[in-house]
Design a protein around this motif. Structure first.
Motif, short mmCIF file in Angstrom:
data_model
loop_
_atom_site.label_atom_id
_atom_site.label_comp_id
_atom_site.label_asym_id
_atom_site.label_seq_id
_atom_site.Cartn_x
_atom_site.Cartn_y
_atom_site.Cartn_z
N THR A 79 0.85 -1.19 0.00
CA THR A 79 0.00 0.00 0.00
C THR A 79 0.89 1.24 0.00
OG1 THR A 79 -1.65 -1.23 1.25
CG2 THR A 79 -1.92 1.15 1.14
N GLY A 80 0.97 1.89 -1.13
CA GLY A 80 1.83 3.06 -1.30
C GLY A 80 1.80 3.51 -2.75
N ARG A 81 2.70 4.41 -3.09
CA ARG A 81 2.77 4.95 -4.45
C ARG A 81 4.13 4.68 -5.06
NH1 ARG A 81 -1.42 8.50 -5.47
NH2 ARG A 81 -2.59 9.19 -3.62
N VAL A 82 4.14 4.39 -6.35
CA VAL A 82 5.39 4.36 -7.11
C VAL A 82 5.63 5.77 -7.59
CG1 VAL A 82 6.57 3.44 -9.13
CG2 VAL A 82 5.06 1.96 -7.79
N ILE A 94 9.36 3.37 -4.09
CA ILE A 94 8.06 3.19 -3.45
C ILE A 94 7.94 4.15 -2.28
CG2 ILE A 94 6.45 1.54 -2.43
CD1 ILE A 94 7.34 0.69 -5.20
N ALA A 95 6.85 4.94 -2.25
CA ALA A 95 6.55 5.80 -1.11
C ALA A 95 5.40 5.15 -0.34
CB ALA A 95 6.18 7.20 -1.57
N PRO A 96 5.68 4.47 0.80
CA PRO A 96 4.61 3.80 1.55
C PRO A 96 3.71 4.81 2.27
CG PRO A 96 6.66 3.65 2.75
CD PRO A 96 6.99 4.34 1.45
N ALA A 101 10.66 6.52 1.85
CA ALA A 101 10.59 5.84 0.56
C ALA A 101 11.76 4.86 0.43
CB ALA A 101 10.62 6.87 -0.57
N TYR A 102 11.56 3.84 -0.38
CA TYR A 102 12.63 2.86 -0.58
C TYR A 102 12.59 2.38 -2.03
CZ TYR A 102 8.67 -0.32 0.17
OH TYR A 102 7.45 -0.95 0.09
#
Length: 459
Positions: A79-82, A94-96, A101-102
């Protein structure tokens, strides 16, 4: 997030295409052949054709969404955004929902981000407009509209009352026409329970920049839809746009000015703007440029489909229509997702991939309870339906297109119960700020001011 030596198939987006493509890949894949990772800001998929009925209370909002973790078992759901993708390194950022972000490496990539509302720099739109792209907006619209009836029933200020009972909808496509039809139906029912509000006191306005509404079903059915809505007291202004809506003061291009607390924006969609940061070839309108096998041109490890993709319509091109592209609708999205899933597995194994080709089967639209239009394509023959029969076609088609039997049964159960029970007309507006009442009760009481004599001693 799991770490694995297996190749990773990264699916960006958990909407219609993302859900069905991930399911197809998991079904076709051998055990432990690859890791499927689905990334979406929400943990559920929304079946958007049912949003107007959810806004009108014909379907429970929970039955319009499908939980991703339950449906794509065997996949990793994040659940997050690319936010960005480095195609050279094959790494996505990925920003959860919480935390930093990771980076997430991948071997194969599926772009299924869908579309967002297409808006224009109209003064007041960002502050006053209500969209219809998500279930949250549908719930919010329902609560907001019923709240306006509460306001109008309780006030003695005629200006406040008139503003509360004026409803403006911008956009006459499927979303706009279906939403105004469903909402008008709902308030017509709700008005029976108010002493000081009647349907005649309300004003519904539908605005579109085009010269017709419901273009997807053809000119004749579109004209029928327009005449039907007008027969219910809905004002329709075509070839007209909205110039401004600051503080609810709506100014239309044709000179009409009204005050309204309810401005619903359904004037089309556009590809997700985040695509510009993914290092992908884009078409003139921002869609990912794909070939007939749903592969992104120039990148043999990337596939895309649905509203965010520019896919050649091979069925139309074979019929002699040059430069035909697949329209952004659920009919194409479902079929593209299945072909895409097959092609990802074939591409991973080095096998030939299938071409996507699908002939249009028609279109259906509901305009409220027992009212609708439908165009069914059977070979070279087009069957045009209107009224109750078209409404049955609309419900039957979308009811069966709803993902999973769990949700299909729940939707049909909602419809069946509605045949015997009256429509709910309760506004739960407080749901948008549920802690407000508790906060008022729990916040520290203000301290009484010190007497003047004690102030003097203290000084």
């Amino acid at each position: 997030m799991s770490t694995t030596e297996r190749p990773r198939i990264l699916v960006v987006g958990g909407g219609y295409v993302g859900l069905y493509a991930a399911r197809r890949i998991l079904k076709k894949m051998r055990y432990a052949e690859a890791t499927v990772t689905v990334v979406d800001p929400r943990s559920y998929m929304t079946y958007q054709p049912f949003l107007p009925e959810a806004a009108a209370g014909s379907i429970s909002p929970r039955h319009v969404v499908v939980p991703l973790r339950r449906v794509v078992r065997g996949a990793e759901v994040l659940t997050g955004r690319v936010t960005t993708i480095d195609q050279d390194r094959k790494v996505a950022t990925i920003a959860p929902l919480v935390g930093e972000a990771y980076e997430l490496p991948f071997d194969y990539l599926v772009i299924a981000m869908g579309a967002v509302s297409r808006t224009f720099p109209i003064p007041g739109l960002a502050e006053q407009g209500i969209g219809m792209k998500g279930i949250e907006e549908a719930i919010g619209l329902r609560n907001h509209v019923l709240e306006q009836l509460d306001k109008a029933d309780s006030t003695t200020d005629e200006e406040v009352r008139r503003k509360a009972l004026t409803f403006v909808f911008v956009g006459g496509g499927f979303a706009g026409a279906e939403t105004i039809g469903e909402v008008e139906d709902m308030v017509r029912d709700a008005a029976k329970y108010y002493q000081n509000v009647k349907r005649e006191d309300m004003r519904f306005i539908l605005v579109d920049a085009a010269d017709k509404i419901l273009p997807e079903v053809g000119p004749k059915l579109g004209l029928y839809g327009k005449e039907h809505l007008e027969s219910r007291g809905i004002e329709i202004y075509l070839q007209t746009s909205m110039d401004s809506c600051v503080d609810g003061h709506v100014v239309l291009k044709n000179g009409l000015e009204v005050d309204s607390n309810t401005i619903v924006w359904t004037a089309g969609v556009k590809p997700n703007p985040a695509l510009a940061r993914f290092g992908l070839p884009l078409g003139p309108r921002g869609h990912v440029d794909c070939n007939e096998k749903l592969q992104v041109n120039g990148l043999d490890y990337v596939w895309a489909a649905g509203d965010n993709a520019q896919v050649p319509d091979m069925a139309a091109r074979r019929a002699g229509v040059e430069n035909a592209w697949c329209p952004p609708n659920a009919q194409h999205a479902l079929r593209q997702a299945k072909v895409l899933g097959d092609n990802v597995v074939a591409g991973m194994r080095g096998f030939p991939q299938k071409e996507y080709a699908h002939s249009n089967k028609g279109a259906v639209a509901g305009l409220g309870l027992h009212k609708g239009v439908a165009m069914i394509v059977m070979g070279k023959m087009k069957i045009k339906l209107k009224g109750r029969l078209a409404w049955y076609m609309h419900r039957g088609y979308h009811g069966m297109a709803m993902p999973t039997w769990n949700r299909k049964i729940r939707v049909f159960a909602d419809w069946t119960l509605a045949m015997f029970l009256k429509r709910e007309v309760v506004s739960l507006g407080a749901i948008e700020s549920p802690r407000e009442e508790f906060y008022e009760a729990a916040k520290p009481a203000p301290q009484p001011a010190a007497p003047a004599q004690e102030k003097a001693k203290a000084s």
